[in-house]
Motif scaffolding. Structure first.
Motif, PDB file in Angstrom:
ATOM      1  N   PHE A  48      -3.542  -7.835  10.168  1.00  0.00           N
ATOM      2  CA  PHE A  48      -2.592  -6.838   9.691  1.00  0.00           C
ATOM      3  C   PHE A  48      -2.064  -5.979  10.821  1.00  0.00           C
ATOM      4  N   VAL A  75       6.232  -3.735   4.285  1.00  0.00           N
ATOM      5  CA  VAL A  75       5.478  -3.105   3.199  1.00  0.00           C
ATOM      6  C   VAL A  75       6.270  -1.959   2.599  1.00  0.00           C
ATOM      7  N   GLU A  99       9.177  -3.238   0.575  1.00  0.00           N
ATOM      8  CA  GLU A  99       8.787  -3.676  -0.765  1.00  0.00           C
ATOM      9  C   GLU A  99       8.528  -2.488  -1.684  1.00  0.00           C
ATOM     10  N   ILE A 100       7.918  -1.436  -1.131  1.00  0.00           N
ATOM     11  CA  ILE A 100       7.625  -0.276  -1.980  1.00  0.00           C
ATOM     12  C   ILE A 100       8.928   0.361  -2.460  1.00  0.00           C
ATOM     13  N   LEU A 142      10.146  -1.618  -5.275  1.00  0.00           N
ATOM     14  CA  LEU A 142       9.364  -1.364  -6.481  1.00  0.00           C
ATOM     15  C   LEU A 142       9.834  -0.081  -7.163  1.00  0.00           C
ATOM     16  N   GLN A 197      14.238  -8.789  -3.524  1.00  0.00           N
ATOM     17  CA  GLN A 197      13.011  -9.445  -3.075  1.00  0.00           C
ATOM     18  C   GLN A 197      13.329 -10.800  -2.456  1.00  0.00           C
ATOM     19  N   LEU A 205       1.595  -6.084 -11.282  1.00  0.00           N
ATOM     20  CA  LEU A 205       2.390  -5.919 -10.066  1.00  0.00           C
ATOM     21  C   LEU A 205       1.593  -6.348  -8.849  1.00  0.00           C
ATOM     22  N   LEU A 209       3.118  -7.184  -4.825  1.00  0.00           N
ATOM     23  CA  LEU A 209       3.839  -6.012  -4.351  1.00  0.00           C
ATOM     24  C   LEU A 209       2.880  -5.044  -3.677  1.00  0.00           C
ATOM     25  N   PRO A 210       3.237  -4.577  -2.481  1.00  0.00           N
ATOM     26  CA  PRO A 210       2.378  -3.558  -1.885  1.00  0.00           C
ATOM     27  C   PRO A 210       2.589  -2.246  -2.609  1.00  0.00           C
ATOM     28  N   PRO A 211       1.720  -1.263  -2.504  1.00  0.00           N
ATOM     29  CA  PRO A 211       0.475  -1.267  -1.739  1.00  0.00           C
ATOM     30  C   PRO A 211      -0.733  -1.716  -2.550  1.00  0.00           C
ATOM     31  N   PHE A 241      -0.896  -8.145  -2.488  1.00  0.00           N
ATOM     32  CA  PHE A 241      -0.028  -8.311  -1.324  1.00  0.00           C
ATOM     33  C   PHE A 241      -0.851  -8.630  -0.095  1.00  0.00           C
ATOM     34  N   MET A 242      -1.939  -7.898   0.099  1.00  0.00           N
ATOM     35  CA  MET A 242      -2.719  -8.050   1.322  1.00  0.00           C
ATOM     36  C   MET A 242      -3.311  -9.449   1.425  1.00  0.00           C
TER      37      MET A 242
END
Lengths: 591, 518
Positions: free
Chosen positions: A73, A140, A143-144, A147, A174, B402, B407-409, B413-414
């Motif tokens: 990561f 990340v 994507e948030i 959302l 997406q 989700l 989807l993060p967080p 997703f990870m």
């Protein structure tokens, strides 16, 4: 210091969002829950806005925070460079204004906790996106924001249009996001690091084919996020969201994320053959098609949505020709005046309880304060001097004329006239046309919270251009890879005024305004062009394309369902077939 | 500590199972309802004891590495993979047992439920500790039998029995193939102990056929497409806690059994078929699973069926990650696959328990106090407005779903990211394209996950939701814990790193890859 400010800009809205959600828990039963939630939301977003403004003073091209996140990561890093801090400030400041506006707009809504949580979570994520130094965490945050956008578009879950709009927005953005995902994965696998600086430095060493794949993938991601053709169909449907959300997410911030990544990675991808040309084409096509669609739309928010697509197209076009500074200045002025227009529209919609311009008009929309601020925003959009919109649009056109293909410049110039025309049309229909619908009572002008939000934006639309000089200095000093030269505001303004392109554009704007004013005399032309109007109203076939794709996928699902017979014998046939397939594969591979 | 304690981890629930059954049965016989209630609490208690022993065993593992116990021809082995399966089985099992205290209250035969649940958990842990093929097969069969009995718990409903029959017959078909494979291996190498097979394995067609049979035989249980067809019915008809266990642990145990059986076939020093042989199969099947699961889920209106197909799809990511690791011999894919296994059990378990909570509340509405066993399937539309009365359940379901979409967080997703990184790291064009395919599938899955969220957050409640009974804290607590886990692992994925890397290393070691020996 920069690190603390970054953490405040991202963290305060997030903490505020959680607190607002907790404050709404029925078990806690505060005496005046809604007021508490409103106050918490405003305080946290306002402080974050202040932090983001202070952060501008500490902009640097270095990584200021580094938190290891474990194997595979990379590190969570932040780089407060000029582009990042400016966009973060736009997100946080306009975010807090949208929150203030929401106090009045969402009055009476039964679930302010869910609303504020998503708005605040979004603000923090948007700031994180533009300040991020790691491709993974940029993805990340990307994507948030998607959302939160989905959650807020489909906020009114009982309305099937809103739900459909939210899911459409989510899926289209997406899909584009896969381009950014591929870039982050590639960077880690081939360069060993997610760091954006590493990527920018090493991209030049890649052979043409992989670099092209990355470049076009990222363009797809940016086009989807910024609602450019052919990925633009989600933005008009996103107008089902509450209007402060439209102002914040779909005008001032999230849609700018695409422009941000285009500009940020421009130094790496500019050498790719045909990339710049594709960017220019995407931008100019969006500019023209969206402007045409705005001309025929009757829903006020949809006009603004198409207008946003069109103006974003100008920014994309600017990046394509290498005018990074022009794109960022237009981004800034557009964020301010588009947010102003959306919030103003929100005030009108709130007062008149309709979004159809045909049901507005002189006697219904007698809202003095709103009218003034809305007209200010409209003047900026149309590119009338001396507002911000004029200077930024001229910068874009100049860059296009000097560095880009002639056909693109001519189309962009033509669309400037269209912009002036549809803007005038919008203002006319909302505030000055004769009303077709009579109302029994006078509508209320914007209440206090709305005015508190609208006034600073109107002021901004008038004055943000003054910051162009310091802005160029900020960008050039903190982003050495970008082709930007520092100048003072006076130099910029004089160079614009001296350019013949400027006067040509002003002529076109005047023509556009005259076209609407004298529309009765142009009926011969409008009759001739009615085929174009119909085609524009049908979205130039892109909506049909969307529907076709959805039907194909559903069809595939339906066809596949035939295999799930529910009968045991067929299920066992499947087992045996699987065994034979595996044996056949192994035989083929080994022998 | 000198003594090996890991066999106790599965011994405790196995011994507890008949005790639980007898306690409950006696209570029914002697008409003492307190004893019936105790059956449920006993199972929770047994899992907790087992959990404590697991923690001690993990400490032993950290100190002295994998451990083996040999008794005559029976071999038991405790390594990273065993730990992962034990953690998942005990973790989800104890939460499901606790959840079922309210869910199964008053159901006739509840003591059988708890006894079988304890047995199933014990047997699955045993499966993870198997050190020889026959042992593995016995645990595998025991898991099939105990899960079958749980799937047909509502034996008065014909649909339930139909699902059970399909499940047991397909499962038996798989088991026969596995037995055939074991026979082939025994014939070729003369032993069933995994370490000894590795010594004897060479690249002969017999072992290739055995490997294929292992893949398909265990693959039925692991929901590989096109062997997955038993899954939707079984998940629909089982009590919701068991649906959670099926998707969360049982199918994963099937995969782990497959990996255990395939590993030794690689042989020592590359004498057998290379691990990449099996790697490509898992990669291909993984991609197929993702697509089939997603497309089938798109059409579903019944929530539990939708979640079942979603499990087929999510298994695809686990298979893909593991396959990549076997192909390339790197840890990233195995670790990512195992991380997704862990996250999937959390998220899918949470989703099934949340939906189950709503179904339970609806079923309780008609006859408060009495038990309505009709358990009509819950549709997406019927869940409309659930958040108005059940905010925690709605939030839990949203987070689960989700997270599954990646989807993060959130956690999903990870783990998906780790699998993707592993794929790109191989530098193989085909695998890179498949990673993009997997990412596109994640986007596609949003098309059926998002409407669930939209439905529960409607303002207007459906009549089912309006009249539903309240949900007790014993149901809400497991939901809250699982939801917390999903969020925490999404923000700090490194928290699970010790577990997933140990499991990943165990897999690679068993295939003779990298430097992780047996």
């Amino acid at each position: 210091m920069a690190g603390i400010l970054i953490l405040l800009t991202i963290g305060l809205p997030w903490i505020g969002g959680v607190l607002v959600w907790i404050a709404g828990w029925k078990r806690l039963a505060f005496r005046n829950t809604v007021q508490l939630q409103n106050s918490l939301a405003v305080i946290f977003s306002a402080v974050a806005g202040v932090a983001s403004l202070v952060l501008i003073g500490f902009a640097t091209s270095e990584t200021v925070i580094r938190i290891p996140m474990g194997a595979y990561f990379g590190d969570l890093t932040f780089i407060p460079n000029g582009m990042g801090v400016f966009l973060a400030a736009v997100a946080a400041v306009i975010g807090s204004l949208a929150v203030i506006f929401s106090i009045d707009y969402m009055r009476g809504d039964p679930e302010p906790g869910r609303y504020y949580f998503m708005v605040l979570f979004f603000i923090g994520a948007m700031a994180g996106l533009v300040l991020s130094g790691s491709l993974l965490f940029m993805f990340v945050f990307w994507e948030i924001t998607a959302l939160c956008s989905y959650g807020l578009i489909s906020y009114y879950n009982d309305d099937p249009k809103a739900v459909a709009g939210g899911i459409k927005a989510l899926i289209i953005t997406q899909l584009g996001g896969v381009g950014l995902l591929a870039m982050a994965l590639f960077a880690y696998a081939y360069f060993g690091s997610y760091e954006i600086n590493v990527f920018l430095a090493k991209a030049g060493s890649l052979p043409v084919v992989p670099l092209s794949v990355l470049a076009f993938g990222m363009l797809a991601a940016a086009a989807a996020k910024s609602a450019q053709v052919p990925f633009h169909t989600w933005l008009p449907d996103a107008m089902e969201a509450p209007t402060p959300v439209s102002a914040l997410i779909h005008a001032a911030t999230m849609v700018n994320a695409g422009i941000y990544v285009l500009a940020r990675f421009y130094p790496a991808f500019a050498p790719v053959p045909y990339w710049k040309l594709t960017v220019i084409t995407v931008g100019v096509v969006s500019v023209v098609l969206a402007a045409l669609m705005a001309m025929v739309a009757t829903d006020l928010k949809r006009v603004l949505a198409y207008s946003t697509i069109s103006q974003l197209g100008y920014m994309v076009y600017a990046v394509g020709v290498g005018g990074i500074f022009a794109s960022q200045v237009h981004l800034f002025s557009h964020a301010v005046f588009k947010a102003l227009l959306f919030l103003g529209a929100g005030a009108v919609i709130h007062a008149l309880e309709t979004r159809e311009m045909g049901q507005m008009g002189r006697s219904r929309a007698d809202l003095p304060f709103v009218r003034v601020v809305f007209i200010i925003g409209a003047l900026a959009l149309a590119g009338i001097p001396i507002l911000g919109g004029f200077w930024s649009k001229e910068l874009v056109l100049e860059a296009g004329l000097s560095d880009g293909p002639r056909w693109a410049y001519l189309l962009a110039l033509f669309a400037v006239g269209l912009t002036a025309c549809y803007t005038f049309r919008m203002v006319w229909l909302v505030f000055f046309a004769k009303s077709t619908v009579q109302s029994d009572h006078a509508p209320h002008d914007a209440p206090l919270a709305m005015r508190t939000a609208l006034a600073p934006l109107a002021f901004g639309a008038l004055t943000t251009w003054l910051l162009a000089g310091p802005f160029s200095q900020l960008l050039s000093s903190t982003m050495p890879a970008q082709p930007i030269e520092p100048e003072t505001t006076l130099e910029i303004c004089l160079s614009i005024l001296r350019a013949p392109a400027t006067w040509l554009a002003l002529l076109v704007i005047a023509a556009g305004l005259a076209a609407w004013w004298g529309r009765e005399r142009l009926t011969w032309l409008t009759k001739r062009l009615s085929w174009l109007a119909d085609w524009a109203a049908a979205g130039f076939g892109f909506e049909t394309l969307n529907r076709w794709i959805v039907e194909r996928v559903r069809g595939a699902a339906g066809d596949l369902a035939i295999l799930q017979t529910g009968q045991l014998n067929w299920n066992l046939v499947g087992t045996v077939a699987g065994l034979l397939a595996v044996l056949a594969w192994l035989a083929w591979v080994i022998y | 500590m000198e003594t090996t304690i890991f066999p106790l981890i599965f011994a405790v629930p196995l011994v507890a199972a008949p005790v639980i059954y007898l306690t409950g049965r006696l209570g029914w016989r002697l008409n003492k309802p307190i004893l019936e209630k105790m059956a449920g609490w006993l199972s929770v208690f047994a899992f907790l004891i087992s959990g404590i022993i697991l923690i001690l065993a993990i400490q032993q593992y950290n100190a002295s590495g994998p451990q083996t116990v040999m008794a005559e021809a029976i071999a038991l082995r405790f390594d990273g993979l065993s730990i992962l399966l034990a953690v998942v089985a005990l973790g989800l099992g104890s939460l499901v047992a606790f959840y079922s205290l309210a869910y199964m209250k008053g159901e006739a035969g509840a003591e059988k439920y708890y006894a079988m649940l304890a047995a199933m958990v014990g047997v699955m842990i045993g499966l993870g500790c198997a050190g020889d093929l026959f042992n593995l097969w016995v645990w595998f069969e025991a898991m099939a039998v105990s899960s079958y009995l749980l799937v047909v718990f509502y034996r008065a409903q014909p649909a339930s029995l139909e699902a059970g029959v399909k499940y047991v017959i397909q499962s038996a078909a798989g088991s026969v193939l596995v037995l055939l494979a074991i026979a082939l291996v025994l014939m070729q190498t003369g032993t069933v102990t995994l370490t000894e097979i590795a010594q004897e394995a060479t690249a002969v067609p017999v072992l290739l056929a055995a490997g294929a049979l292992f893949v398909i035989g265990f693959g039925v249980k692991a929901a590989l497409a096109p062997l997955h067809t038993w899954l939707p019915d079984a998940h629909m008809q089982a009590p919701s806690g068991i649906s959670a266990m099926l998707s969360g642990v049982v199918i994963e145990a099937g995969l782990i059994a497959m990996l255990r059986a395939l590993g030794p076939l690689t042989g020592i020093n590359g004498r057998g078929y290379p691990a990449a042989t099996w790697g490509w199969i898992l990669i291909g099947v993984g991609a197929l699973n993702m697509l089939v699961g997603n497309l089938m889920a798109l059409k579903q209106t019944q929530v539990k069926r939708l979640l079942a197909y979603s499990s087929v799809s999510q298994m695809g990511y686990i298979l893909f990650g593991t396959g990549v690791a076997l192909y390339a011999g790197q840890l990233a894919g195995a670790q990512g696959g195992m991380f997704h296994l862990l996250n999937h059990s959390l998220m899918k378990g949470l989703a099934f328990l949340a939906v189950g909570a709503l179904m339970f509340a609806v079923s309780q509405a008609h006859l408060p106090g009495a038990v309505d066993s009709s358990h009509a399937p819950m549709t997406i539309a019927e869940m409309g407005g659930a958040a108005q009365r059940f905010p925690l359940v709605a939030l839990a379901l949203s987070l689960a779903v989700l997270g599954l979409a990646g989807l993060p967080p959130l956690a999903g997703f990870m783990s998906k990211w780790q699998v993707f990184v592993a794929g790109f790291d191989t530098r193989s064009l085909v695998i890179t394209l498949l990673v993009i395919f997997a990412a596109l599938n994640s986007v596609l899955s949003l098309a059926y996950y998002a409407p669930l969220v939209n439905s529960v957050y409607k303002r207007k409640m459906t009549p089912s939701m309006q009249n539903a009974a309240t949900i007790s804290w014993t149901i809400s607590l497991p939901l809250a814990l699982l939801a917390l886990g999903v969020v925490v692992l999404g923000l700090w994925p490194s928290l699970a790193q010790w577990l997933t890397s140990a499991a990943g290393k165990a897999i690679l070691g068993s295939f003779g890859l990298g430097t992780f020996g047996w």
